[in-house]
Design an enzyme around this catalytic site. Sequence first.
Site, PDB file in Angstrom:
ATOM      1  N   TRP A  75       0.906  -1.148   0.000  1.00  0.00           N
ATOM      2  CA  TRP A  75       0.000   0.000   0.000  1.00  0.00           C
ATOM      3  C   TRP A  75       0.940   1.192   0.000  1.00  0.00           C
ATOM      4  O   TRP A  75       1.520   1.532   1.020  1.00  0.00           O
ATOM      5  CB  TRP A  75      -0.859  -0.029   1.263  1.00  0.00           C
ATOM      6  CG  TRP A  75      -1.917   1.009   1.324  1.00  0.00           C
ATOM      7  CD1 TRP A  75      -1.905   2.157   2.068  1.00  0.00           C
ATOM      8  CD2 TRP A  75      -3.178   0.980   0.660  1.00  0.00           C
ATOM      9  NE1 TRP A  75      -3.074   2.837   1.878  1.00  0.00           N
ATOM     10  CE2 TRP A  75      -3.873   2.147   1.029  1.00  0.00           C
ATOM     11  CE3 TRP A  75      -3.792   0.097  -0.230  1.00  0.00           C
ATOM     12  CZ2 TRP A  75      -5.147   2.443   0.547  1.00  0.00           C
ATOM     13  CZ3 TRP A  75      -5.058   0.395  -0.694  1.00  0.00           C
ATOM     14  CH2 TRP A  75      -5.725   1.555  -0.314  1.00  0.00           C
ATOM     15  N   GLY A 102       5.744  -0.263   7.169  1.00  0.00           N
ATOM     16  CA  GLY A 102       6.003   0.823   8.111  1.00  0.00           C
ATOM     17  C   GLY A 102       6.607   2.015   7.403  1.00  0.00           C
ATOM     18  O   GLY A 102       6.482   2.160   6.187  1.00  0.00           O
ATOM     19  N   GLU A 479     -19.462  15.272  11.734  1.00  0.00           N
ATOM     20  CA  GLU A 479     -18.948  13.930  11.416  1.00  0.00           C
ATOM     21  C   GLU A 479     -19.653  12.879  12.287  1.00  0.00           C
ATOM     22  O   GLU A 479     -19.989  11.792  11.810  1.00  0.00           O
ATOM     23  CB  GLU A 479     -17.423  13.911  11.604  1.00  0.00           C
ATOM     24  CG  GLU A 479     -16.746  12.574  11.378  1.00  0.00           C
ATOM     25  CD  GLU A 479     -16.984  11.942  10.018  1.00  0.00           C
ATOM     26  OE1 GLU A 479     -17.521  12.587   9.107  1.00  0.00           O
ATOM     27  OE2 GLU A 479     -16.649  10.748   9.868  1.00  0.00           O
ATOM     28  N   HIS A 502     -31.586  29.361  16.200  1.00  0.00           N
ATOM     29  CA  HIS A 502     -32.197  30.058  15.066  1.00  0.00           C
ATOM     30  C   HIS A 502     -33.079  29.114  14.252  1.00  0.00           C
ATOM     31  O   HIS A 502     -33.162  29.243  13.035  1.00  0.00           O
ATOM     32  CB  HIS A 502     -31.104  30.668  14.179  1.00  0.00           C
ATOM     33  CG  HIS A 502     -30.291  31.707  14.881  1.00  0.00           C
ATOM     34  ND1 HIS A 502     -30.736  32.994  15.087  1.00  0.00           N
ATOM     35  CD2 HIS A 502     -29.078  31.639  15.498  1.00  0.00           C
ATOM     36  CE1 HIS A 502     -29.825  33.684  15.761  1.00  0.00           C
ATOM     37  NE2 HIS A 502     -28.810  32.867  16.035  1.00  0.00           N
ATOM     38  N   LYS A 602     -18.197   2.569  -1.057  1.00  0.00           N
ATOM     39  CA  LYS A 602     -16.987   3.104  -0.426  1.00  0.00           C
ATOM     40  C   LYS A 602     -16.447   4.284  -1.231  1.00  0.00           C
ATOM     41  O   LYS A 602     -15.952   5.248  -0.681  1.00  0.00           O
ATOM     42  CB  LYS A 602     -15.938   1.986  -0.317  1.00  0.00           C
ATOM     43  CG  LYS A 602     -14.680   2.377   0.423  1.00  0.00           C
ATOM     44  CD  LYS A 602     -14.937   2.595   1.901  1.00  0.00           C
ATOM     45  CE  LYS A 602     -13.788   3.206   2.641  1.00  0.00           C
ATOM     46  NZ  LYS A 602     -14.221   3.906   3.861  1.00  0.00           N
TER      47      LYS A 602
HETATM   48  C1  F6R Z   1     -18.706   8.655   5.119  1.00  0.00           C
HETATM   49  C2  F6R Z   1     -17.959   8.395   3.906  1.00  0.00           C
HETATM   50  C3  F6R Z   1     -18.214   9.279   2.724  1.00  0.00           C
HETATM   51  C4  F6R Z   1     -16.884   9.676   2.085  1.00  0.00           C
HETATM   52  C5  F6R Z   1     -17.119  10.472   0.793  1.00  0.00           C
HETATM   53  C6  F6R Z   1     -15.827  10.963   0.186  1.00  0.00           C
HETATM   54  O1  F6R Z   1     -18.414   7.735   6.116  1.00  0.00           O
HETATM   55  O2  F6R Z   1     -17.156   7.516   3.857  1.00  0.00           O
HETATM   56  O3  F6R Z   1     -18.932  10.412   3.065  1.00  0.00           O
HETATM   57  O4  F6R Z   1     -16.169  10.436   3.003  1.00  0.00           O
HETATM   58  O5  F6R Z   1     -17.797   9.684  -0.130  1.00  0.00           O
HETATM   59  O6  F6R Z   1     -14.984   9.899  -0.138  1.00  0.00           O
HETATM   60  P1  F6R Z   1     -13.459  10.125  -0.449  1.00  0.00           P
HETATM   61  O7  F6R Z   1     -12.807  10.619   0.788  1.00  0.00           O
HETATM   62  O8  F6R Z   1     -12.960   8.781  -0.885  1.00  0.00           O
HETATM   63  O9  F6R Z   1     -13.378  11.146  -1.547  1.00  0.00           O
END
Ligand code: F6R
Length: 607
Positions: A75, A102, A479, A502, A602
């Site tokens: 990675w 690491g 968040e 408000h 994701k």
């Molecule tokens: C929330 C989450 C999404 C991402 C968003 C942006 O838990 O995972 O809101 O943060 O889709 O994704 P990236 O950071 O990959 O651009």
Amino acid sequence: MCGISGAALEAGDVGPILYDSLKRLEYRGYDSVGEAAVINGKITIKKDAGKIDEVERKLRISDLRGTVGIGHTRWATHGAPSQENAHPHTDCNGRVAVVHNGIIENFMELKQELEAKGHVLKSRTDTEIVAHLVEENLKLKIGFVEAVRQAAKRLDGAYALAFVCADEPNKIVCVRKESPLVIGVGTKASYLASDIPAFLPRTKSAMLLEDDEMAVLTCDQIRVMKVDSGEEVVRKPFTVEWSVETATKGGFPHFMLKEINEQPLTVRNALRTQPIYLELMASAMNRAKKIFLLACGTSYHACLAAAYVFANLAKIEATPVIASEFIDSYGALIDADTVVLTVSQSGETADTLTAVRGAKDRGATILGLTNVMGSTLTRLSDVYIGQNSGPEMGVAATKTFTAQYSVLIKIAVALAQKRQTMSSKDLERLEGGFDQLPEWISATLSSQNENVRRIVEKNSDKGSFCFLGRGVSVATALEGRLKLLELSYLPAIAYPAGESKHGFISVVEEGYPVLFIAPKDEAYPKIVGNVMEMKARHAHVVSLVEGNDDQIASLSDETIQMPNGIPPPLTPIVFIVPLQLFAYRMAVTKGYDPDFPRNLAKSVTVH
Ligand code: F6R
């Protein structure tokens, strides 16, 4: 985060064993893969960029012969994914091969030293220098094990390293400091790996290496010793009771919980970003006339908190913008004097990339912060930083949020130093805070896990929740709300606490749950007033307070006690942890899968 593995066998070939173990470690990284084995007194290496199966199709890594070998799934942190940057790395003569998980912090100094001695480095990684250090020590005729031990003594940073050497072909030598390394004790076979699942199908007998320890593995013996003195350590194996599936999640029931618990390590990794990249970004921002912080979702919340630190530490305005709004709202302002610091875990979010392309077309400088080296964002950026969190399997971002924000603070500090906007006392306090962050996160995880579970159980029938904070804690509130909303499908609300009167306040009635993020920062006196306002409307107040805060605690129905004395810019990194746990527990209590919330991906690669 990468995965390393190794096997020393009495007979047979390591190729299929290493391949299988790397597949099991793929969750730790998957942009390049490689293996090395000693065959007939020579080291043979197969490695390339690409996912394990792609490289397998191309190079047949599972066919590697030899009884002793090491493997790696990468990675990328230093150097983009490529054949040269893939592990294993070798010395000048190809007599030593090494794999590494690491970060070697002092690799620049060591590289200069080795190059001055005539070593030629082939890759852009921080790892390769270690093979050359061992080569240098082998010239002293001290043997392979001692050569590795002396090399390890020169390294700063975090590492799990495994070496093979053509001169002593029956051995693997491995060393550990802060990165995970486990040894598997087989029958006429010894194994090593970053994580237990790698060798679990072969043996349930395992041994942990502690920090600053090393081990020498042959097929019938495992010797553990201390790196500083070489003194032997007696280490007894233990029996692993986990199934492969549980072991892949580090013993946790879900990836999300594992990733929440990884944060002491991932934050530390993020704080190790090489100063040179921080400096490059700080210089670009210092030259700019306009600075935007661009992202979506959780990454946007990291930007929102970062706007506070850029203003308060570096005394510079950096405007956080949701990527899908960027060109429509600010396109007219973007020009060659604009810097767009773009944050994306995946580096592939369509809205973010479209905004970046729009800004590039208008001449802006693009700075990128991402968890995926080689992603489109890294290719579009003039300078980029890898946050080094390792793959995040849970759809909800957790460890990547705290790591992103950690790097953003480091950039703000680099900029503050350049602009001389921070006193040495404040700088010292913040740096002391960086050192303590992993400990504060660990303490919160262990002290608040049960408390959060109890609060969730008590409130799991509530139909909505509100999160309130002020200053930098607005980002924490947003968040915390996003985590709860996306995992529990609850219409949660978050506001700057001052704004809540408000409009939002009309929603509040007896028992309505309001979570306050209330560190003892400059906004504290005002948030006390906001808590009172909510109490006066009979809200059910849950407060995240510093441990010694009796004032807000006495006004609240429930409290989540956080460590005392966290410097204000760092509070989101610690205060978000119980809110992540809160969202996780709520999802589990409601019977939802926190790793795969409905309708979410994701990486959102569509507009
Ligand atoms: C929330 C989450 C999404 C991402 C968003 C942006 O838990 O995972 O809101 O943060 O889709 O994704 P990236 O950071 O990959 O651009």
